[in-house]
Every structure is written in structure tokens, then in C-alpha cells.
Design a protein around this motif. Structure first.
Motif: not given
Length: 164
Positions: A10-34
């Protein structure tokens, strides 16, 4: 008793949308929920959060991602989460970094930087220069969380005694 397997972080971030975009694009993660909002209430998740955070936590937003090998990454954004300048203090207890594996570190670094992250080390380092192709580098996500990148598996890198 069998050994435990790693499930998620679990990682706390100040901008959830930016974090989702970063980790999905930077590491090819799957966006499961939220992103989804969790409120303090009498639901099972509300009661679990009372147990973890204590009374009065109010609400937070959460998104769930997964690595390509099935490790979960929960992203949390709390109302009071503020960006921090240079929050890294290596001597303090707690999570220091987490690591991803990719043989093409240089290309991965370019992607990280294009999405607002940065390479923390001046150069990619070799564990066994001239002997084996094992490389590593430390980077940061856009929020200052430390990410290590390995070219090869943890077992291969350390089974040969990287420090001895």
C-alpha cells in the motif's frame, strides 16, 4: 508450515489519478479498481479502517493495481495527504524502497522520467562489472517514493554474493 507469499503493498500518494497513471504506464500494471471513496461507517471496510487508523479518520480514496506477475499495489489518497519535498530519510524506520525487475533498465528509466519520476542515481550500476550482466538503479516516482530497478531476479543477483 509453508512459507508466505507476497500479496500487495500500500502506497499513500497526494494525487491518486496521477499515481494510477504513473504506475500503469511506467510499469505496465493492470488497473483493477477505483479510484473509489471509502467513508468511515459501520461497513466491514469502515470497521477494518477504524481498527487500523483509529477513530476519526473520516474518509480516503483508494485504487487497486496489479503487476503483471500478480502482486497488488494499493494506492491511498487521504484528505490530509500533502506533497513533500525531499521526504527521504534513509535512517528512519519504515519502508525504504520497493523494487521492479526489467532487463532494459535504461528504457524503463526513460518512461519513468517521461511520467514525472526521476532517476535518483547518476548512473546504472553493475553488481559484477565485466563478469555478469546484473545491473541496478534507484529512481523515484513523482511523489518521492523510492523505486529500485533490477535487471535480473533477486535470487540471481544475491546468490553469487554481491557484497562479499
Amino acid at each position: 508450515m509453508a512459507g508466505a507469499t507476497f500479496s500487495h503493498i500500500g502506497i499513500t500518494v497526494p494525487d491518486l489519478e496521477k499515481a494510477v497513471e504513473f504506475y500503469t504506464k511506467a510499469f505496465g500494471m493492470y488497473h483493477i479498481m477505483g479510484p473509489a471513496e471509502i467513508l468511515q461507517d459501520d461497513s466491514a471496510i469502515g470497521q477494518m479502517c477504524d481498527d487500523v487508523f483509529g477513530k476519526g479518520w473520516g474518509s480516503f480514496r483508494i485504487a487497486h493495481l496489479s503487476t503483471t506477475d500478480g502482486i497488488g499495489v494499493e494506492m491511498f489518497e487521504f484528505p490530509k495527504t500533502e506533497p513533500e519535498e525531499n521526504k527521504f530519510e534513509y535512517w528512519r524506520p519504515g519502508l525504504f524502497h520497493f523494487c521492479f525487475q526489467d532487463e532494459n533498465l535504461e528504457e524503463r528509466i526513460k518512461i519513468i522520467e517521461s511520467l514525472g519520476g526521476r532517476q535518483r542515481m547518476e548512473q546504472v550500476r553493475h553488481y559484477y562489472p565485466g563478469e555478469k550482466p546484473y545491473r541496478m538503479v534507484y529512481c523515484e516516482d513523482p511523489f518521492g517514493n523510492i523505486i529500485e530497478l533490477y535487471s535480473h531476479s533477486y535470487e540471481l543477483t544475491y546468490s553469487s554474493g554481491a557484497y562479499v
